[in-house]
Design a protein around this motif. Structure first.
Motif, PDB file in Angstrom:
ATOM      1  N   LEU A  22      -7.774 -15.123   9.118  1.00 21.39           N
ATOM      2  CA  LEU A  22      -6.731 -15.320   8.350  1.00 21.39           C
ATOM      3  C   LEU A  22      -6.201 -14.675   7.066  1.00 21.39           C
ATOM      4  CD1 LEU A  22      -6.487 -19.307   8.842  1.00 21.39           C
ATOM      5  CD2 LEU A  22      -5.314 -17.448   9.990  1.00 21.39           C
ATOM      6  N   ARG A  23      -6.962 -13.346   6.958  1.00 16.37           N
ATOM      7  CA  ARG A  23      -6.635 -12.540   6.002  1.00 16.37           C
ATOM      8  C   ARG A  23      -5.202 -12.024   6.070  1.00 16.37           C
ATOM      9  NH1 ARG A  23     -11.926  -8.822   6.215  1.00 16.37           N
ATOM     10  NH2 ARG A  23     -12.007  -9.611   8.360  1.00 16.37           N
ATOM     11  N   PHE A  24      -4.594 -11.772   4.800  1.00 16.78           N
ATOM     12  CA  PHE A  24      -2.791 -11.542   5.078  1.00 16.78           C
ATOM     13  C   PHE A  24      -2.461 -10.585   5.778  1.00 16.78           C
ATOM     14  CE2 PHE A  24      -4.550 -13.459   1.008  1.00 16.78           C
ATOM     15  CZ  PHE A  24      -3.566 -14.649   0.906  1.00 16.78           C
ATOM     16  N   THR A  25      -1.816 -10.959   6.783  1.00 16.18           N
ATOM     17  CA  THR A  25      -1.072 -10.052   7.605  1.00 16.18           C
ATOM     18  C   THR A  25       0.388 -10.247   7.446  1.00 16.18           C
ATOM     19  OG1 THR A  25      -3.114  -9.905   9.335  1.00 16.18           O
ATOM     20  CG2 THR A  25      -0.829  -9.033  10.031  1.00 16.18           C
ATOM     21  N   PRO A  26       0.997  -9.693   6.690  1.00 17.49           N
ATOM     22  CA  PRO A  26       2.455  -9.848   6.569  1.00 17.49           C
ATOM     23  C   PRO A  26       3.350  -9.832   7.940  1.00 17.49           C
ATOM     24  CG  PRO A  26       2.097  -7.534   5.726  1.00 17.49           C
ATOM     25  CD  PRO A  26       0.724  -8.255   6.014  1.00 17.49           C
ATOM     26  N   ARG A 400      -0.624  -9.040 -12.615  1.00 16.00           N
ATOM     27  CA  ARG A 400      -0.613  -7.751 -12.870  1.00 16.00           C
ATOM     28  C   ARG A 400      -1.920  -7.136 -13.314  1.00 16.00           C
ATOM     29  NH1 ARG A 400      -0.265  -3.698 -16.839  1.00 16.00           N
ATOM     30  NH2 ARG A 400       0.935  -2.055 -16.237  1.00 16.00           N
ATOM     31  N   PRO A 401      -2.739  -7.954 -14.380  1.00 17.76           N
ATOM     32  CA  PRO A 401      -4.047  -7.292 -14.512  1.00 17.76           C
ATOM     33  C   PRO A 401      -4.840  -7.093 -13.357  1.00 17.76           C
ATOM     34  CG  PRO A 401      -3.289  -8.944 -16.159  1.00 17.76           C
ATOM     35  CD  PRO A 401      -2.442  -8.917 -15.060  1.00 17.76           C
ATOM     36  N   ALA A 402      -4.780  -8.075 -12.517  1.00 19.39           N
ATOM     37  CA  ALA A 402      -5.665  -7.940 -11.240  1.00 19.39           C
ATOM     38  C   ALA A 402      -5.448  -7.044  -9.987  1.00 19.39           C
ATOM     39  CB  ALA A 402      -5.711  -9.552 -10.573  1.00 19.39           C
ATOM     40  N   ALA A 403      -4.331  -6.543 -10.441  1.00 15.82           N
ATOM     41  CA  ALA A 403      -3.839  -5.816  -9.239  1.00 15.82           C
ATOM     42  C   ALA A 403      -4.468  -4.126  -9.383  1.00 15.82           C
ATOM     43  CB  ALA A 403      -2.325  -5.332  -9.437  1.00 15.82           C
ATOM     44  N   PRO A 404      -4.572  -3.610  -8.045  1.00 17.08           N
ATOM     45  CA  PRO A 404      -5.144  -2.337  -8.440  1.00 17.08           C
ATOM     46  C   PRO A 404      -4.094  -1.366  -8.662  1.00 17.08           C
ATOM     47  CG  PRO A 404      -4.646  -2.934  -6.141  1.00 17.08           C
ATOM     48  CD  PRO A 404      -4.506  -4.006  -6.904  1.00 17.08           C
ATOM     49  N   PRO A 405      -4.229   0.042  -8.963  1.00 16.48           N
ATOM     50  CA  PRO A 405      -3.205   0.738  -9.476  1.00 16.48           C
ATOM     51  C   PRO A 405      -1.821   0.954  -8.876  1.00 16.48           C
ATOM     52  CG  PRO A 405      -5.157   1.690 -10.008  1.00 16.48           C
ATOM     53  CD  PRO A 405      -5.585   0.479  -9.184  1.00 16.48           C
ATOM     54  N   ALA A 406      -2.089   1.204  -7.332  1.00 21.63           N
ATOM     55  CA  ALA A 406      -0.948   1.274  -6.613  1.00 21.63           C
ATOM     56  C   ALA A 406      -0.027   0.132  -6.535  1.00 21.63           C
ATOM     57  CB  ALA A 406      -1.607   1.646  -5.147  1.00 21.63           C
ATOM     58  N   PHE A 454      -4.699  -7.283   0.394  1.00 22.89           N
ATOM     59  CA  PHE A 454      -5.537  -8.223   0.885  1.00 22.89           C
ATOM     60  C   PHE A 454      -6.111  -8.049   2.015  1.00 22.89           C
ATOM     61  CE2 PHE A 454      -2.346 -11.212  -1.624  1.00 22.89           C
ATOM     62  CZ  PHE A 454      -2.982 -10.858  -2.728  1.00 22.89           C
ATOM     63  N   THR A 455      -5.541  -7.231   2.968  1.00 21.35           N
ATOM     64  CA  THR A 455      -6.103  -6.969   4.297  1.00 21.35           C
ATOM     65  C   THR A 455      -7.114  -5.804   4.201  1.00 21.35           C
ATOM     66  OG1 THR A 455      -4.448  -5.446   4.853  1.00 21.35           O
ATOM     67  CG2 THR A 455      -4.041  -7.770   5.635  1.00 21.35           C
ATOM     68  N   GLN A 456      -7.131  -5.006   3.231  1.00 25.09           N
ATOM     69  CA  GLN A 456      -8.292  -3.812   3.153  1.00 25.09           C
ATOM     70  C   GLN A 456      -9.155  -4.316   2.239  1.00 25.09           C
ATOM     71  OE1 GLN A 456      -5.809  -0.533   2.257  1.00 25.09           O
ATOM     72  NE2 GLN A 456      -4.154  -1.035   3.437  1.00 25.09           N
ATOM     73  N   VAL A 459     -13.503  -7.978  -1.157  1.00 29.57           N
ATOM     74  CA  VAL A 459     -13.669  -9.221  -1.729  1.00 29.57           C
ATOM     75  C   VAL A 459     -12.471 -10.170  -1.696  1.00 29.57           C
ATOM     76  CG1 VAL A 459     -15.249  -8.052  -3.365  1.00 29.57           C
ATOM     77  CG2 VAL A 459     -12.812  -8.520  -4.010  1.00 29.57           C
ATOM     78  N   ALA A 460     -12.762 -11.346  -1.986  1.00 23.71           N
ATOM     79  CA  ALA A 460     -11.489 -12.321  -2.092  1.00 23.71           C
ATOM     80  C   ALA A 460     -10.454 -11.698  -3.054  1.00 23.71           C
ATOM     81  CB  ALA A 460     -12.035 -13.832  -2.257  1.00 23.71           C
ATOM     82  N   PRO A 461      -9.322 -12.244  -2.709  1.00 24.15           N
ATOM     83  CA  PRO A 461      -8.155 -11.938  -3.518  1.00 24.15           C
ATOM     84  C   PRO A 461      -8.288 -12.760  -4.800  1.00 24.15           C
ATOM     85  CG  PRO A 461      -7.328 -12.758  -1.339  1.00 24.15           C
ATOM     86  CD  PRO A 461      -8.785 -13.133  -1.487  1.00 24.15           C
ATOM     87  N   HIS A 462      -7.672 -12.001  -5.844  1.00 25.72           N
ATOM     88  CA  HIS A 462      -7.620 -12.996  -7.138  1.00 25.72           C
ATOM     89  C   HIS A 462      -6.577 -13.966  -7.136  1.00 25.72           C
ATOM     90  CE1 HIS A 462      -6.697 -13.515 -11.283  1.00 25.72           C
ATOM     91  NE2 HIS A 462      -7.843 -12.865 -11.536  1.00 25.72           N
ATOM     92  N   PRO A 463      -7.029 -15.069  -7.698  1.00 22.91           N
ATOM     93  CA  PRO A 463      -6.230 -16.311  -7.540  1.00 22.91           C
ATOM     94  C   PRO A 463      -4.698 -15.984  -7.938  1.00 22.91           C
ATOM     95  CG  PRO A 463      -8.241 -16.824  -8.321  1.00 22.91           C
ATOM     96  CD  PRO A 463      -8.379 -15.433  -8.101  1.00 22.91           C
ATOM     97  N   ASP A 464      -4.636 -15.440  -8.761  1.00 26.11           N
ATOM     98  CA  ASP A 464      -3.123 -15.086  -9.517  1.00 26.11           C
ATOM     99  C   ASP A 464      -2.354 -14.148  -8.772  1.00 26.11           C
ATOM    100  OD1 ASP A 464      -3.413 -16.765 -11.846  1.00 26.11           O
ATOM    101  OD2 ASP A 464      -4.280 -14.885 -13.053  1.00 26.11           O
ATOM    102  N   LEU A 465      -3.000 -13.306  -7.788  1.00 24.82           N
ATOM    103  CA  LEU A 465      -2.475 -12.417  -7.097  1.00 24.82           C
ATOM    104  C   LEU A 465      -2.035 -13.157  -5.578  1.00 24.82           C
ATOM    105  CD1 LEU A 465      -4.305  -8.868  -7.081  1.00 24.82           C
ATOM    106  CD2 LEU A 465      -1.778  -9.286  -7.250  1.00 24.82           C
ATOM    107  N   GLN A 466      -3.026 -14.037  -5.003  1.00 27.31           N
ATOM    108  CA  GLN A 466      -2.943 -14.650  -3.949  1.00 27.31           C
ATOM    109  C   GLN A 466      -1.754 -15.599  -4.115  1.00 27.31           C
ATOM    110  OE1 GLN A 466      -6.211 -16.239  -1.967  1.00 27.31           O
ATOM    111  NE2 GLN A 466      -5.398 -18.360  -1.651  1.00 27.31           N
ATOM    112  N   SER A 467      -1.634 -16.493  -5.380  1.00 26.27           N
ATOM    113  CA  SER A 467      -0.505 -17.313  -5.734  1.00 26.27           C
ATOM    114  C   SER A 467       0.867 -16.515  -5.684  1.00 26.27           C
ATOM    115  CB  SER A 467      -0.684 -17.935  -6.970  1.00 26.27           C
ATOM    116  OG  SER A 467       0.244 -18.720  -7.254  1.00 26.27           O
ATOM    117  N   LEU A 468       0.943 -15.353  -6.194  1.00 23.14           N
ATOM    118  CA  LEU A 468       2.173 -14.629  -6.408  1.00 23.14           C
ATOM    119  C   LEU A 468       2.740 -14.143  -4.809  1.00 23.14           C
ATOM    120  CD1 LEU A 468       4.323 -13.227  -8.126  1.00 23.14           C
ATOM    121  CD2 LEU A 468       2.891 -11.339  -8.168  1.00 23.14           C
TER     122      LEU A 468
END
Length: 776
Positions: A22-26, A400-406, A454-456, A459-468
């Motif tokens: 169930l990894r994120f597949t939009p 934002r701080p948990a997000a990769p550059p792109a 998330f699909t790539q 590791v598990a998504p950061h909670p703040d990113l996952q919530s957003l």
């Protein structure tokens, strides 16, 4: 043919293998899917065939469906799937299912047209980029046939078992007897109304008082109607956990005695929220993380077989035992078993929510489904919540701080668009009839970027990113169906945490009238019964919930007598906001007078915590000898249990609580555990910008004449009657109810109170009603 199955259902049953992933597949919306399919077809050459009806047989099984497309020039059958993001991010278990569907259609086409070979293509269409990704296999017809026969063999054995179960279930329902010596007062009326509604495929609003046995009185007739109406599912939908347990207890009572009967009754399944059933809440739902997701579909057939052949109700405990015995996730095993159980007990959201499991399955499999909606007065607010969404600037900043550059670039662009959209808002709260220009596309891009990450990610998504991500997807989904039943509003508030900007901006897509969303849910059912002790006036619920014009209504007579409840109106006290300061003393005096006249346990309800605290302080200062306990803000379940534990049969004292909260409905304090209640409010929602917008929407949809009543009066008095219903719980209870406010003297207010109440007037006469007028 005895059995018919759609290609998709056949493949879902027998072709899925490997891990639960169930990894994120939009995903694309239904409308985007339709448009995406159409766009792909326009890109094909002349002669391309689309929506090809196909069918095939295996013994007594007929398989049917529609292939998306076939290119005769290239001899290529296409299965088109719309998605968001790159096709490479789609989990392997999903691709395996898509290949099985494509190859099943390919076999049926080969058989129909006498083809020896065929190219089978999976076409993934990215609805955001308009990009196609095509995977092609060259397949020989004999190999496709072997795969088809294997799928059919597995499914047919199951279908024959299910047919035998259905026959046994129907026999058990036909032979089912009422579990008590006789019906309680009013219970037969309720049961007959439910049975007739099901047989006529009608929607029914049933107001039935506490104490008549509504749960058994609705389940029994619906089960009796199931064989006649060929019902596939009965859904008992509740607002609270306590309602689920009452339904499970009633179904256990109705179950046949297996020792005296060769029939097996309905399979009953309890569906429970994911957070309450997850064994590893810190792990992700895929095989690389959670051991109960690893090999899920490989182990599912044996677990499914054990579950449907188990005796007794598949409640949360029994389902967990079966799941862990097979090393499977209990929550997702329950989701699978929903396809094969006859009666399902669960929360409203399983049928009414935006992504409701049971509604989706019913549409896909064309079930004949009957609904029993318990404590239906709660559905209006719950549905408003389901079809509302909120985004806060602080959520974007936190992620934002948990997000990769792109992805951070996407979030930065979103923040710039967000602040620009609302930079000129003149006040702290504003409502809008449409979203700010350009904001939704920026949200869409940010959502796709997060999903692809998330699909790539290893590791598990950061909670703040996952919530957003969840917030963004929900907001976008609801934006597609925005209309006059909802508003956009933005609230500005001071920033927290010392950030370098001055305000937080909270954007809400706020549903005011859930009717447009719920209409299709009711229309899809083979009859629906909404029942509660407080559904007056019934047209208010019909209109706001989206029930059809021919919805039936029954008001079941109460089994109580006026002599049981001494109802008194304190018409000399006003609890309006401007009068609250000076009302505390008279309220305290009235309560103390009642308590000294008849010591015992009482509940006293107020419109807010501020009012509660003011009146409690006044009462304790003037009457320190009378025991008092109060509901606290953000009360925990333990604190709530401690509060209620004070109400013992021999106890004395007064509990102070907020009207409309956890202590004003759904609690049972029979006999002398509660002998009276005070309601120091009319229960009207607070006058604020949001509620005024709600009244505006009501006026726009239903007309000015009823707008105020729909937005304020009816919801308020429903809370009052619910709270008052805590006092009399059985035909032997005795108690007193004080309604404290001069507006209870008004004729139309009294007309909305239960008709079995006989009202006395403290400090005012009936004639004063007309002198004061009938204006709330």
């Amino acid at each position: 043919m005895n059995h018919v199955v759609a290609v998709r259902a056949l493949c879902e049953f027998g072709a899925r293998t490997g891990d639960l992933d169930l990894r994120f597949t939009p995903g694309a919306t239904a409308q985007e899917g339709i448009e995406g399919h159409a766009l792909v077809r326009t890109r094909r050459a002349v002669g391309y065939e689309s929506e090809i009806g196909l069918s095939g047989e295996f013994k007594t099984l007929r398989v049917r469906g529609r292939a998306d497309g076939y290119d005769p020039a290239d001899n290529r059958l296409e299965e088109i799937k719309t998605c968001r993001g790159r096709a490479e991010s789609i989990p392997d278990n999903q691709k395996a299912l898509h290949w099985a569907q494509a190859k099943t259609y390919a076999h049926l086409l080969c058989r129909q047209r006498g083809l020896d070979r065929i190219h089978v293509a999976l076409v993934y269409f990215d609805v955001d980029e308009g990009r196609e990704s095509m995977l092609v296999e060259d397949c020989a017809a004999p190999a496709l046939e072997l795969a088809f026969l294997a799928l059919c063999e597995r499914y047919l054995a199951w279908a024959e078992q299910e047919q035998r179960h259905r026959q046994s279930r129907d026999q058990a329902c036909q032979a089912m007897a009422f579990p008590h010596a006789g019906f309680r007062a009013g219970q037969r009326t309720l049961a007959e109304s439910v049975y007739k509604a099901s047989c006529q495929r009608r929607q029914l609003i049933a107001q039935a008082p506490t104490g008549i046995g509504k749960t058994v009185g609705t389940l029994f007739p619906m089960l009796k109607a199931a064989p006649r109406e060929q019902l596939d599912k009965i859904l008992f939908l509740t607002a609270k956990t306590s309602g689920r347990q009452l339904a499970l207890d009633a179904l256990a009572l109705l179950a046949p005695d297996d020792s005296a009967s060769n029939t097996i009754g309905p399979r009953v399944l309890e569906l429970t929220a994911r957070e309450k059933t997850c064994e590893y809440p810190d792990l992700q739902c895929h095989g690389e993380s959670c051991p109960l997701a690893r090999g899920f579909y490989d182990k599912l057939p044996h677990a499914r077989h054990d579950a449907v052949n188990a005796s007794g109700i598949l409640d949360q405990r029994r389902l967990r035992d079966i799941a862990l015995r097979h090393e499977l996730c209990p929550y997702w095993l329950g989701q699978e078993l929903a396809k094969w159980c006859d009666v399902i007990v669960g929360d409203y959201n399983y049928y009414f929510d935006t992504s409701a499991l049971l509604y989706s399955l019913g549409q896909e499999r064309q079930w004949r489904t009957a609904l029993l909606v318990d404590e239906a007065h709660n559905l209006l607010e719950r549905a408003r919540s389901m079809y509302s969404a909120e985004l806060c600037e602080a959520d974007i900043i936190a992620a934002r701080p948990a997000a990769p550059p792109a992805m951070r670039k996407r979030l930065d662009a979103l923040l710039r668009a967000w602040r620009k959209a609302f930079q000129d808002q003149p006040q702290a709260y504003c409502a809008y009839e449409e979203p700010p220009a350009g904001l939704l596309p920026m949200l869409q891009r940010a959502g796709v970027a997060m999903a692809e990450h998330f699909t790539q990610a290893a590791v598990a998504p950061h909670p703040d990113l996952q919530s957003l991500h969840f917030l963004v997807q929900h907001f976008l989904k609801l934006s597609e169906s925005f209309g006059s039943h909802s508003i956009y509003d933005l609230t500005l508030s001071p920033a927290q945490g010392g950030r370098n900007h001055s305000v937080d901006r909270r954007l809400c897509l706020r549903n005011m009238i859930p009717a447009p969303h719920l209409q299709e849910r009711f229309a899809a059912s083979h009859g629906c019964v909404l029942f509660s002790a407080t559904l007056t006036p019934w047209h208010f619920y019909r209109d706001t919930l989206g029930l059809p014009a021919d919805t039936a209504y029954v008001n079941v007579a109460a089994p109580f007598h006026a002599e049981q409840l001494d109802v008194r109106i304190a018409g000399h006290i006003s609890t309006r906001y401007a009068d609250r300061e000076r009302s505390a003393g008279p309220i305290a005096q009235l309560m103390a007078q009642q308590y000294r006249q008849r010591p015992g346990n009482y509940l006293s309800y107020f419109s807010s915590f501020d009012y509660l605290e003011r009146c409690a302080q006044a009462f304790m200062l003037s009457h320190p000898d009378i025991p008092v306990w109060t509901q606290s803000r953000r009360m925990s379940e333990t604190d709530r249990a401690d509060f209620l534990a004070r109400f013992t049969p021999e106890g004395t004292g007064i509990g102070f609580a907020v009207l409309g909260g956890a202590l004003s409905e759904g609690i049972d304090l029979p006999g002398t555990r509660l002998i009276g209640a005070f309601v120091s409010t009319l229960g009207l929602p607070q006058v604020n910008p949001v509620n005024e917008q709600r009244m505006r929407c009501m006026e726009q949809v239903f007309g000015k004449r009823v707008a105020y009543d729909y937005a304020y009066l009816y919801p308020g008095l429903q809370k009052v009657v619910q709270a008052a219903g805590r006092v009399i719980r059985s035909p032997t209870d005795q108690g007193v109810l004080h309604l404290i406010d001069d507006r209870y003297l008004q004729t139309r207010i009294r007309g909305l109170l239960p008709d079995w109440w006989q009202v006395d007037y403290d400090g005012a006469t009936k004639n004063q009603t007309h002198e004061r007028g009938d204006t709330v």
